[in-house]
Every structure is written in structure tokens, then in C-alpha cells.
Write a protein that holds these residues in place. Structure first.
Motif, PDB file in Angstrom:
ATOM      1  N   PHE A 487       0.834  -1.209   0.000  1.00  0.00           N
ATOM      2  CA  PHE A 487       0.000   0.000   0.000  1.00  0.00           C
ATOM      3  C   PHE A 487       0.873   1.265   0.000  1.00  0.00           C
ATOM      4  O   PHE A 487       0.562   2.254   0.657  1.00  0.00           O
ATOM      5  CB  PHE A 487      -0.935  -0.007   1.208  1.00  0.00           C
ATOM      6  CG  PHE A 487      -1.815  -1.229   1.266  1.00  0.00           C
ATOM      7  CD1 PHE A 487      -2.893  -1.370   0.405  1.00  0.00           C
ATOM      8  CD2 PHE A 487      -1.536  -2.257   2.144  1.00  0.00           C
ATOM      9  CE1 PHE A 487      -3.683  -2.503   0.447  1.00  0.00           C
ATOM     10  CE2 PHE A 487      -2.320  -3.396   2.194  1.00  0.00           C
ATOM     11  CZ  PHE A 487      -3.401  -3.515   1.339  1.00  0.00           C
ATOM     12  N   ASP A 488       1.995   1.180  -0.723  1.00  0.00           N
ATOM     13  CA  ASP A 488       2.872   2.323  -0.914  1.00  0.00           C
ATOM     14  C   ASP A 488       3.403   2.835   0.422  1.00  0.00           C
ATOM     15  O   ASP A 488       3.463   4.044   0.678  1.00  0.00           O
ATOM     16  CB  ASP A 488       2.134   3.448  -1.661  1.00  0.00           C
ATOM     17  CG  ASP A 488       3.109   4.479  -2.237  1.00  0.00           C
ATOM     18  OD1 ASP A 488       4.267   4.095  -2.465  1.00  0.00           O
ATOM     19  OD2 ASP A 488       2.706   5.635  -2.431  1.00  0.00           O
ATOM     20  N   GLY A 489       3.787   1.878   1.285  1.00  0.00           N
ATOM     21  CA  GLY A 489       4.350   2.252   2.574  1.00  0.00           C
ATOM     22  C   GLY A 489       5.845   2.016   2.613  1.00  0.00           C
ATOM     23  O   GLY A 489       6.515   1.909   1.584  1.00  0.00           O
ATOM     24  N   VAL A 490       6.384   1.911   3.813  1.00  0.00           N
ATOM     25  CA  VAL A 490       7.813   1.721   4.028  1.00  0.00           C
ATOM     26  C   VAL A 490       8.067   0.257   4.378  1.00  0.00           C
ATOM     27  O   VAL A 490       7.412  -0.301   5.270  1.00  0.00           O
ATOM     28  CB  VAL A 490       8.320   2.626   5.171  1.00  0.00           C
ATOM     29  CG1 VAL A 490       9.789   2.348   5.466  1.00  0.00           C
ATOM     30  CG2 VAL A 490       8.112   4.088   4.805  1.00  0.00           C
ATOM     31  N   ASP A 491       9.006  -0.356   3.658  1.00  0.00           N
ATOM     32  CA  ASP A 491       9.349  -1.738   3.975  1.00  0.00           C
ATOM     33  C   ASP A 491      10.381  -1.761   5.102  1.00  0.00           C
ATOM     34  O   ASP A 491      11.152  -0.813   5.276  1.00  0.00           O
ATOM     35  CB  ASP A 491       9.897  -2.450   2.739  1.00  0.00           C
ATOM     36  CG  ASP A 491       9.851  -3.969   2.903  1.00  0.00           C
ATOM     37  OD1 ASP A 491       9.153  -4.437   3.821  1.00  0.00           O
ATOM     38  OD2 ASP A 491      10.514  -4.671   2.122  1.00  0.00           O
TER      39      ASP A 491
END
Length: 602
Positions: A487-491
Motif C-alpha cells: 500500500f505504498d508504505g515503508v518496507d
């Protein structure tokens, strides 16, 4: 009553239950549209037969040169036909709208019931998974089941009216109904063929979906790329899908042949009835209007019977899907959850008596006649080779499985008699296959204690207890950072994901049982030792007030020395039991594994 009679009565009650449930969901989803649809279906049923009567009246009045009668029949017929055109279009639109809304509710209901089952056994049962896959794929049939019943009643009314009008002309014409029975019987056969094909194809369909997921998900894509196996896996998926499709196509071909045979039988009867009416008119024993009525009603009857056959097929499919749905609900109702409240403080501890366990669909015990006492306030470490049964043991303690035989007792009370949700609410656990919850950081951690999920101080406390307080400072938005690339977050790194899982477990301050099942595999040896030491210290603090029990599962022997007792598991049995010093002195399996790992570090 015989067994077969009871089973038939039970099936009828189950299906009536689903029909009421489906109708109730229709009115819950779209009450006004559902009510309007019922009215429109009744009007359409009456108007269909009325058209034939008006056509017969038109022909007879024309033959008598009754201008007023002709005009009346024309006006009424045109109005009725226009009403039917609008009615059927309205019925289609309303039914589609209501069914779509109900389908959403059905999917939610399936997910809720399936997710409420309190053990993991159903998730490892292929028969259960096949049924769930079929149920989700055919949920639209379940959503449409109440309207299929109502439509079947509507068509029955139309057929009865048509047959009654034909009987007025000549009772012999009622034979058309008898000729419709083969179509009904053959439709049931066709539906049975389709259902057997769907059941046979379900496992292959799941395999195809699984293989496609492997080639498209980030977690497995790395190995797929390195091994260059994407094309091979897609080939396996294509073959599995082709096999499933082949089963369904062969079933559809058989269905077409069976339905065609029924159609031909009725068509022969229709042509015979038409010839009979024409002969009667030409011989002077009948009127021209009766010929038109026979043509109209018999033609309509043919369409009605054909539609009735289709609706019956749809209804039978709905019933089969409904049986699966009710089976799922009954499986939930049959689950044993226990009614006893767990103790507020452990005084004796947890004991296992002659516990054996085997996974669903297998014939081999992974835990064999195991007995163990875990005293209140104790910290035990469970060690052993891979496949020895360590994880299965902690899952039994977590009540994720029920023992195949034997029992677990908590302060002398059978764990099976303790309420499942309350038991789990009083424990914490971090497993080696922890979940990566791609939420906001505060949500991913806070879900460990839902009552405090929106409390940033509680989340920070959980992070600190897990030694993960530094994560907040390195993320762009702190606790409000979206996690995961989906969801277009930070891995995050594997170690950071593991620390969040541990922080989630640490959200509960006073657990009766704390389980750490190799949750630190991505941490280095020193970080793992520090973390276990931290949790052991916390557990001893809690145990003084609540008698809490801590179970550590690990492969690293440098961490097990802090436990009160070490349990060595081999082949599903307890091979050795004692402290670190006692087990080393015994020079048994534990000593061998410890020395082997120590030499590797040196």
C-alpha cells in the motif's frame, strides 16, 4: 422415523433456514427494492397468462364482428403487454441490484464465520478448503436463492393458469404438463453432474491460484527470480487450471445434452397439441380463438417450462451452495469453546497428561503420550531438532488445536473447558511465522491489545519492552508511518518486522502464559540473547503477582540457560528434562546438541 427420513427432514429444515436467512439479508440490504421486486414478480406472473386470454377474446370478437369487443381486447392486450415489458425489465434490474448487495453480505458472513472458528485445524483440512473455495466462488447463487424460490413459485402460478385455460378447451391438452416432467428430472441430473465436476475441480483450482500467487508475491518472487522458475511454475499453474477447466467443460457438455433431451420431448408434445387444436377448428368442433389460445398458451407454456427448468437448475445449485453454507455455520456451532473463566492468577500451573496429537488428514502422531508439569511462575525452555514437535506443543498450550487424546489442565481445570477467547486474552505469543501487518506502525503494534490500539503511550511502552523503541525514530512519520510496499508504505528489514511482532506481544502487561516460539530468527545471537533476557526478566516480574508461565522455544542454547527447566523434545516425546547443568552432566541428547553448537561458535 427412519434414519433417511430424519436426514431428509433435517435437510429440509436447513434449506428453509437458509431461505429465510437469504430473504432476511435481501430486506436488510435493500428493503424497498426487495419489497418492490416481490410485487413486480406477482404482477408479471398474472399478466403472462392474461395475454393469451385477451388474444383469444380478440379473435373470437373479430369473428363475430363485435367492434367494441375487439377494441376492448386490443386496448387491454396492449396495456398488459406494455406492463409486462416494463415489469420484466424492472424485475431484472431490481433482482440484479438486490442480489449484488446481498452477495456482499454473504461474502462478509462467510469470512466472519470462517474466521471465527477457534482452532487452526480447519485451515489445514483440504476438504474444508475445497468447500470454502467453492462457496466463495458460488456465493452469488446463495445470495440469489430466495429469489430463485420466489421465481419458481411465480412460474408455477403461470403454468397452473396456462394449464387451467387449456383444460377449458380440452382436458387432453393437460398432457403437456406431463411431457414437461422429463425436463425437470433431466435438469436435476444435469445439476448433479455439474456439482460433481465443481467438487472435483476445486483442488486443482486452488493449486493454480497458489502457484500464481508464488510467482506474483514479493515474499516468494526473490527465489523465483534466482531459480528462474517463473515459467515452470506458470506452466504448472496452467496445467492445473486446464485440468479444472476440462472437468467443468465435460460436465457442461453433458448438461447441454441432458437439457436438450428434455426440450425435445416437450417440443414434440407442443407440436402435437397445436396439430390437435388446428384439426378441431377445421372440423368445426373448435373455434379459431381456441387455436390462437392454444398457440399462445402452449407457446408460453413451452417458454415457462424451459424457464422453470432453468430456475430449477439455479435453485438446485442454490440449495447445494446453501448446504455448504449451513455446514459452515453448523461447524462453528459444534465447536467446543468452554464456559469456564480462566483463573486471575495461576497457583498450581499448567500440566499436560498423556497428550497426543495428529494433524487433520494424517495418520501419524506428532506428539506422543506426552506428560509435563509447568509450575506457576516457571520459565521453561523447549529445545529439539526440527520436526520434533516443539511448535505443535506451544500451539496446544495456546489452544490453537485440541489434543487428539489426553488433556491439558490449568490449575486443575481442563483447558478444553475454559473459554477460548478469554484464555487467549490472558496470554501473549510470538511465533516464528509471525504476521507482517501492513498497517500504520501504531496499529501494527497496538492490535496486540485492541483496547489500547489508539494509545501512543501504550504502543511506545510495547516497543520499549521489546527493545524496539528505536524504530519510531528512523521512520519518516514515526508511529503514523504506513508499513509495507503493498500500500505504498515503508518496507522493514526482517529484524525490524520481528521486533514489531514482539512489541505486539508485549502490549499485554499481565499474561498468564507468555509464549516465544523462535521469534528472533532474524536477529544476531547477541540481540537474541538480550531480548530473551529482557522477556525473561519481565516474565519473572509478572509471575510474582500472577503466577505467570513463560515458554521459550529456541535453537540457540546460549539463551536456554536462563530457564528454570529445559525440556528436550525428540520425535514428539520428552527425551530429557532438567536444568542446563543437570542435562550437561547427563551427557545425553541435550549435551550432544549443546557441544555441537558450541564447537561451531568456537
Amino acid at each position: 422415523m427412519s434414519v433417511s427420513g430424519r436426514s431428509s427432514s433435517q435437510r429440509l429444515r436447513r434449506r428453509l433456514r437458509v431461505f429465510r436467512s437469504s430473504l432476511g439479508m435481501a430486506f436488510r440490504a435493500e428493503p424497498r427494492a426487495a419489497a418492490a421486486l416481490m410485487v413486480v414478480m406477482v404482477v408479471n406472473a398474472l399478466g403472462t397468462s392474461l395475454i393469451g386470454v385477451l388474444l383469444a377474446r380478440l379473435v373470437d370478437r373479430a369473428g363475430e364482428h363485435d367492434v367494441t369487443g375487439v377494441l376492448t381486447a386490443v386496448v387491454l392486450g396492449a396495456a398488459c403487454q406494455a406492463l409486462l415489458e416494463v415489469g420484466f425489465r424492472t424485475q431484472f434490474s431490481l433482482r440484479l441490484e438486490v442480489s449484488q448487495r446481498v452477495d456482499v453480505l454473504v461474502q462478509q458472513d462467510i469470512a466472519e464465520v470462517a474466521g471465527t472458528l477457534r482452532t487452526l485445524e480447519h485451515l489445514e483440512d483440504p476438504a474444508y478448503l475445497d468447500r470454502i473455495a467453492s462457496l466463495r466462488q458460488e456465493s452469488d447463487c446463495l445470495a440469489d436463492s430466495c429469489w430463485s424460490v420466489l421465481e419458481a413459485l411465480s412460474i408455477t402460478v403461470q403454468i397452473v393458469l396456462a394449464v387451467s385455460f387449456l383444460a377449458v378447451i380440452d382436458p387432453l391438452l393437460m398432457a403437456l404438463v406431463v411431457l414437461a416432467l422429463p425436463s425437470v428430472w433431466l435438469t436435476r441430473r444435469a445439476r448433479a453432474v455439474e456439482q460433481r465436476a465443481m467438487d472435483a475441480a476445486a483442488e486443482r483450482g486452488r493449486l493454480a491460484d497458489h502457484l500464481l500467487d508464488i510467482t506474483t508475491q514479493a515474499r516468494s518472487a526473490k527465489e523465483v527470480c534466482i531459480t528462474n522458475s517463473s515459467e515452470t511454475l506458470r506452466g504448472y499453474a496452467a496445467r492445473a487450471w486446464d485440468e479444472a477447466s476440462s472437468l467443468r467443460l465435460r460436465a457442461e457438455f453433458k448438461m447441454v445434452l441432458l437439457n436438450l433431451c428434455g426440450f425435445l420431448v416437450f417440443t414434440a408434445g407442443f407440436l402435437g397439441a397445436l396439430a390437435y387444436a388446428i384439426h378441431a377448428s377445421l372440423s368445426g368442433t373448435g373455434r379459431a380463438g381456441e387455436v390462437i389460445l392454444v398457440i399462445t398458451l402452449a407457446g408460453r407454456l413451452q417458454g415457462q417450462v424451459g424457464h422453470a427448468v432453468w430456475v430449477l437448475g439455479r435453485l438446485l445449485k442454490s440449495v447445494q451452495v446453501a448446504d455448504r453454507y449451513v455446514w459452515l455455520q453448523d461447524r462453528l456451532a459444534e465447536e467446543r469453546t468452554g464456559a469456564t473463566t480462566p483463573p486471575g492468577r495461576l497457583r498450581q500451573g499448567i500440566s499436560l497428561r498423556n497428550v497426543s496429537f495428529r494433524y487433520p488428514g494424517t495418520d501419524r502422531d506428532v506428539i506422543h503420550d506426552l506428560s509435563l508439569d509447568i509450575p506457576a511462575g516457571g520459565v521453561i525452555a523447549v529445545v529439539g531438532e526440527n520436526g520434533a514437535g516443539k511448535t505443535t506443543l506451544v500451539k496446544l498450550l495456546s489452544k490453537l488445536y485440541e489434543p487428539t487424546s489426553g488433556a491439558l489442565h490449568v490449575d486443575g481445570v481442563d483447558l478444553a473447558d475454559i473459554d477460548t477467547e478469554e484464555w487467549r486474552a490472558g496470554m501473549t505469543a510470538t511465533y516464528q511465522d509471525y504476521a507482517r501487518l501492513e498497517f500504520l506502525v501504531r496499529e501494527s503494534v497496538g492490535v496486540g491489545k485492541l483496547a489500547r490500539i489508539d494509545d501512543p503511550d501504550a504502543v511506545r511502552e510495547g516497543l520499549e519492552r521489546a527493545g524496539a523503541q528505536g524504530i519510531e525514530t528512523v521512520l519518516p512519520n514515526g508511529l503514523d508511518t504506513r508499513l509495507g510496499l503493498t500500500f505504498d508504505g515503508v518496507d522493514l528489514s526482517l529484524g525490524q518486522w520481528q521486533r514489531l511482532a514482539l512489541a505486539r506481544s508485549a502490549m499485554r502487561r499481565n499474561p498468564l502464559l507468555m509464549v516465544l516460539d523462535e521469534p528472533t530468527a532474524s536477529l544476531d545471537a547477541k540481540a537474541e540473547h538480550d531480548l530473551y533476557e529482557r522477556f525473561t526478566r519481565l516474565s519473572r516480574e509478572v509471575s510474582q503477582a500472577y503466577g505467570s508461565v513463560t515458554v521459550l522455544v529456541t535453537h540457540r542454547f546460549s539463551t536456554v540457560q536462563m530457564a528454570d527447566v529445559i525440556v528436550v523434545v525428540q520425535g514428539g516425546r520428552i527425551a530429557e528434562l532438567g536444568t542446563h547443568e543437570e542435562l550437561l552432566a547427563a551427557a545425553g541428547l541435550y549435551s550432544q546438541m549443546y557441544q555441537s553448537q558450541a564447537r561451531a561458535y568456537v
